[in-house]
Scaffold this active site. Structure first.
Site, short mmCIF file in Angstrom:
data_model
loop_
_atom_site.label_atom_id
_atom_site.label_comp_id
_atom_site.label_asym_id
_atom_site.label_seq_id
_atom_site.Cartn_x
_atom_site.Cartn_y
_atom_site.Cartn_z
CB CYS A 1 -0.74 40.53 -37.59
SG CYS A 1 -1.56 39.13 -36.80
CD GLU B 1 -3.18 62.71 -33.37
OE1 GLU B 1 -2.12 62.13 -33.69
OE2 GLU B 1 -4.27 62.11 -33.28
CG MET C 1 -2.81 59.30 -45.58
SD MET C 1 -2.87 57.71 -46.46
CE MET C 1 -1.79 58.04 -47.82
#
Length: 196
Positions: free
Chosen positions: A185, A94, A171
């Site tokens: 998409c 991360e 978030m």
């Protein structure tokens, strides 16, 4: 001429490897695979993650498939310099959640002969570069961009589409909050939401 590997004088070469892509693309899984192989090779390995990421576990790095490895959560990238003594390989998960000094910290560690493997989102839900990832990709010795499968059409997915409202960049979320989508998409969903 003597072979430096036979005399024990070979210097471990430092490097920076970046694994990036959208959510659900297998970035953490690939990070864990590389770290396990380094351990099998007898190398000293340390794994770090940002302390803000507590989705699955406070201290372990955990993939969406629930594979896990023990890690050290840290608040600031400069802590890596203090915690990286006597290691051959550092894994960082991360990486997008770390501060802007992470690239200079990992470059310093790589220059000291440490192999650094980072995994992180290259883009946020708006398709903008996420945290220090763009700079990490620029200084890396190798960059592997991996893809999820688009839940809309089955193509390769490059984007993490946010399913819930909120404009903040960070978030934490999983499948209830994000979907991997391809360009077509993503644009279709974005346009539909603007019209609603």
């Amino acid at each position: 001429m003597l072979n430096p590997f036979e005399t024990g004088q070979a210097r471990v070469r430092g490097s920076i490897e970046v694994i990036c892509g959208s959510m659900f693309s297998g970035k953490t899984e690939e990070l864990l695979r590389r770290l396990r192989r380094a351990k099998i090779a007898g190398l000293r390995v340390e794994i770090f993650k940002p302390s803000v990421d507590t989705r699955y576990d406070e201290t372990e790095v955990v993939s969406h498939d629930r594979n896990a490895i023990a890690s050290t959560p840290i608040d600031n990238s400069s802590n890596l310099l203090l915690l990286a003594s006597d290691v051959d390989v550092i894994g960082i998960d991360e990486a997008q959640f770390f501060d802007e000094h992470l690239p200079e910290v990992v470059e310093q560690l790589a220059d000291q002969g440490i192999r650094i493997i980072l995994a992180g989102l290259d883009m946020d839900f708006r398709r903008q570069p996420f945290g220090p990832m763009a700079q990490l990709c620029a200084i890396a010795d190798s960059v592997d961009k991996i893809h999820a499968i688009c839940v809309g059409c089955g193509s390769w997915a490059n984007y993490s589409y946010r399913l819930v409202s909120g404009e903040q960049q960070v978030m934490l979320g999983e499948a209830k909050e994000y979907s991997p989508l391809c360009r077509t998409c993503y644009l279709k969903h974005t346009q539909t939401n603007k019209e609603s």
